[in-house]
Design a protein around this motif. Structure first.
Motif, PDB file in Angstrom:
ATOM      1  N   SER A  51     -67.412-142.373 -17.642  1.00 11.44           N
ATOM      2  CA  SER A  51     -66.517-141.617 -18.884  1.00 11.44           C
ATOM      3  C   SER A  51     -65.358-142.684 -19.274  1.00 11.44           C
ATOM      4  O   SER A  51     -64.783-142.300 -20.253  1.00 11.44           O
ATOM      5  CB  SER A  51     -66.069-140.588 -17.835  1.00 11.44           C
ATOM      6  N   THR A  98     -64.609-143.051 -23.026  1.00 10.16           N
ATOM      7  CA  THR A  98     -63.264-142.337 -23.571  1.00 10.16           C
ATOM      8  C   THR A  98     -62.544-143.689 -24.392  1.00 10.16           C
ATOM      9  O   THR A  98     -61.798-143.596 -25.160  1.00 10.16           O
ATOM     10  CB  THR A  98     -62.355-141.912 -22.538  1.00 10.16           C
ATOM     11  N   TYR A 133     -56.718-143.523 -21.750  1.00 16.35           N
ATOM     12  CA  TYR A 133     -56.700-142.993 -23.229  1.00 16.35           C
ATOM     13  C   TYR A 133     -55.489-143.731 -23.746  1.00 16.35           C
ATOM     14  O   TYR A 133     -55.953-144.012 -24.902  1.00 16.35           O
ATOM     15  CB  TYR A 133     -56.162-141.528 -23.238  1.00 16.35           C
ATOM     16  N   TYR A 154     -56.479-135.853 -26.921  1.00 15.21           N
ATOM     17  CA  TYR A 154     -56.915-136.073 -25.570  1.00 15.21           C
ATOM     18  C   TYR A 154     -56.667-134.785 -24.784  1.00 15.21           C
ATOM     19  O   TYR A 154     -55.389-134.652 -24.524  1.00 15.21           O
ATOM     20  CB  TYR A 154     -56.710-137.338 -25.150  1.00 15.21           C
ATOM     21  N   CYS A 187     -57.648-133.174 -20.847  1.00 14.25           N
ATOM     22  CA  CYS A 187     -58.417-133.347 -19.675  1.00 14.25           C
ATOM     23  C   CYS A 187     -58.379-132.160 -18.676  1.00 14.25           C
ATOM     24  O   CYS A 187     -56.934-132.010 -18.286  1.00 14.25           O
ATOM     25  CB  CYS A 187     -57.980-134.610 -18.984  1.00 14.25           C
ATOM     26  N   ASP A 240     -61.912-134.200 -21.664  1.00 17.99           N
ATOM     27  CA  ASP A 240     -62.511-134.979 -20.693  1.00 17.99           C
ATOM     28  C   ASP A 240     -62.795-133.942 -19.349  1.00 17.99           C
ATOM     29  O   ASP A 240     -61.574-133.422 -18.849  1.00 17.99           O
ATOM     30  CB  ASP A 240     -61.505-135.939 -20.206  1.00 17.99           C
ATOM     31  N   PHE A 277     -66.679-135.396 -22.595  1.00 17.72           N
ATOM     32  CA  PHE A 277     -66.937-136.463 -21.610  1.00 17.72           C
ATOM     33  C   PHE A 277     -67.109-135.611 -20.128  1.00 17.72           C
ATOM     34  O   PHE A 277     -66.229-135.143 -19.837  1.00 17.72           O
ATOM     35  CB  PHE A 277     -65.961-137.558 -21.370  1.00 17.72           C
ATOM     36  N   THR A 327     -71.681-138.036 -22.475  1.00 14.06           N
ATOM     37  CA  THR A 327     -70.601-137.819 -23.547  1.00 14.06           C
ATOM     38  C   THR A 327     -71.704-136.809 -24.623  1.00 14.06           C
ATOM     39  O   THR A 327     -72.610-137.169 -24.845  1.00 14.06           O
ATOM     40  CB  THR A 327     -70.297-139.007 -24.429  1.00 14.06           C
TER      41      THR A 327
END
Lengths: 411, 411
Positions: free
Chosen positions: A108, A112, A135, A181, A183, A215, A244, A261
């Motif tokens: 990942s 990413t 990121y 992004y 997560c 993510d 991801f 992904t």
């Protein structure tokens, strides 16, 4: 003379984890007798599930016989693996994701970063602060930011602060952004996202034609049945999100290398001429041209995660690390620390005591307790004053680390 | 709305090998009874060396025990592997290459694309024509070229024609170039480079401060003791060349995935401000940030290539494929074809008969003989009228394919 990609010169210092490794190694050389317990980098410590090992040995056996030998596999990954993922990780949770939308990769972290290959350089990009450094760094390297600024941010990125004040869940940006992004469960704070919270992001992304990079590397640690594991559990996410996932943290593949992904075929973005372009063929072309698939042996190991035995063994691994997290929370709280996370996540996020800077607390913990954690400042300016402790270790080491910390830092 | 990387829209058609797969699959569906022999994509067919399989099984065993389990490895690869490579592949041939200059990766295809990450977009880039398509396509995707032109070239690239007229060894460019792709033994033509010829390139690169990307993926097929295996056998190459190597073609790792890239610490290029910058730290940063190393199990398999048993087994594999190549050369020559390569290389490069276009010859071979090869035009405009036959197959299949071709195309 050949020229370099000048964007690399904007990068500040080293990548976080090599810098930690450098300090630990220096301390270790100066204090060879010290028994260091590493709760820093989010690396697993327990062996691979037996089902995965058996499948991998069987796969090596196949590679030794001409009749069953495997050469180049599909760049996208073998269909038998992608179908199991589609069925068990997504469709079983009501997500409308097809095997053809899943791309198997070797990590990942890689994906990413690589995903930026298919996007333009004129997008406005939002990250939380603190955030997983990859990121930010990959955007700097790709030329999607300006220069580094005092305080550890980069010009051009939109930083969304997360702290105890907002339960570590970022507010929607004030300005229009194109790439976001997210997560969850969060690295580094251990926070999780409710269905309602994720829905605000999906709604925002759809209203603004933005793409969310979601993510979900730590989804296996979710035990609360109300917390979504995938962004595709939210209606409309197929039209605005790339997800991801990784086998690193559920099945302990950090040294074995397998991830995936999800690029839904319904995702679109804009070309220079204003026309709308499907993203799936771009990512498919990127992977076909710049990647050659994951090792057959490793893909067979990943497939075994979806067997009954594999599922039971993964559940056991996760429970083990979550019990570590519970112990860390309990002991640190008793020692007077303010802690967050560590419930549906393998990370505990603590306030450094006495307003120590996070690197000063890192050094103090290393020198006084021989325990390694991760300084919050390494995850961004707003991580200053915080510190990440990982639950990835043996029970004995976790107990020992907590004993050492409690002794030195008792309230 | 999020924007895409518009450079992707410049790419013509699909990547060569997926297009071949598409045509073969269509033919196969229409003719399910046809027994198709694939001498197209350069994929190996023989099992992994026993030494590699044993090492990989042992490594899986280690992963199943907490005491020997391996999590994240060094992004650059394990030192025990890098040291064996440095010693046996480079220092043993007089090349001044250190283990720290070797980066283990999951494929040369990936690395020849990824290497562009650390270079600027204003470099003048030279490729041979024909050429391995990944070199061109990754430059298109990175925005280092203009648009596709009639005839299959891209604006902005410097194409160096290779043909029988120049023994498939490109002349030095008329203009100054900054980055140069060289591949020897050559894919697709099977040509090799003498020491003197490589020296002209090293001298050119040093005189022009250019960087050579030297793809040595097929070096194991060199049997002539006078032909260099590495560009670092040429004096001065440490100051101007990056070398790519792979375990795919020597040890049959096409489905196992391991390769390496050599970035000497003496390499330099220019920053925007005119200063000179070392390339090694840039590549090291790129790999640390965007890559997480190759599977431990796979690296142990690659290490076994350097054991006595592994070396003997690899030699046997190579001899086997080279004998295939000899048979192909002999039979095609007897059938009246004009053929090149296939002596220190696993590829035979032939002139298509009757001035057939290379895709027409592809279709004819597929439909009449049920044999798959690779059209020369897929490797560039100057590959038109040529065709690549790979020696990677069983002896029985090679014999059978040659019998079929001889019958249909006898002189």
């Amino acid at each position: 003379m050949a020229t370099i990609n000048d964007n690399y010169l904007k990068l500040k210092a080293g990548y976080l984890f090599p810098e930690i490794a450098r300090r630990v190694s220096a301390f270790s050389e100066a204090n060879p007798e010290a028994s260091i317990i590493k709760l820093g980098i989010g690396d697993v410590t327990e062996p691979l599930p037996a089902a995965c090992c058996e499948a991998m040995k069987q796969a090596v056996e196949e590679m030794s016989d001409r009749a069953t030998f495997k050469g180049y596999g599909p760049e996208q990954g073998y269909l038998w693996l992608r179908e199991k993922i589609a069925t068990q990780d997504f469709q079983a949770r009501g997500c409308d994701i097809d095997a053809s939308e899943i791309f198997i990769s070797d990590g990942s972290k890689c994906d990413t970063g690589n995903i930026l290959d298919i996007f333009g350089h004129d997008n406005t990009i939002a990250v939380t602060d603190p955030v997983y450094p990859v990121y930010v760094d990959t955007n700097v390297m790709a030329g999607n930011t300006g220069s580094a600024q005092d305080g550890g941010t980069y010009e051009g990125l939109v930083y969304l602060p997360i702290s105890a004040d907002n339960d570590f869940t970022a507010a929607l940006p004030q300005q229009k952004v194109d790439l976001i992004y997210l997560c969850f469960p969060n690295n580094p704070t251990g926070a999780v996202a409710t269905r309602d919270y994720l829905k605000t992001w999906v709604d925002y992304a759809r209203a603004n034609d933005a793409i969310i990079f979601f993510d979900a590397a730590y989804e296996a640690f979710i035990t609360d049945p109300d917390i979504p594991h995938s962004i595709y559990e939210i209606e409309g996410a197929r039209d605005c999100a790339i997800e991801f996932r990784s086998f690193s943290k559920n099945a302990g593949f950090t040294g074995t290398r397998c991830a995936l992904t999800v690029v839904p075929k319904s995702l679109k973005a804009k070309a220079n001429d204003g026309s709308t372009v499907d993203l799936w063929p771009l990512w498919n072309r990127r992977q076909s041209t710049k990647f050659n698939g994951v090792s057959y042996v490793v893909q067979r190991g990943a497939e075994a995660v979806y067997s009954d035995a594999g599922q039971a063994q993964v559940k056991q691994l996760i429970s083990f690390y979550l019990e570590n997290a519970r112990i860390i929370r309990e002991k640190l709280t008793a020692a007077g620390f303010t802690v967050y996370g560590g419930v549906n996540a393998p990370y505990i996020w603590l306030k450094t005591p006495d307003n120590l800077s996070s690197w000063d607390f890192f050094d103090k913990l290393l020198h006084n307790c021989h325990v390694v954690g991760t300084p919050g400042a390494g995850f961004g300016a707003a991580g200053e004053g915080y510190f990440r402790i990982s639950a990835f270790n043996s029970r004995a080491n976790v107990d020992d680390a907590m004993r050492r910390i409690t002794e030195k830092f008792k309230a």
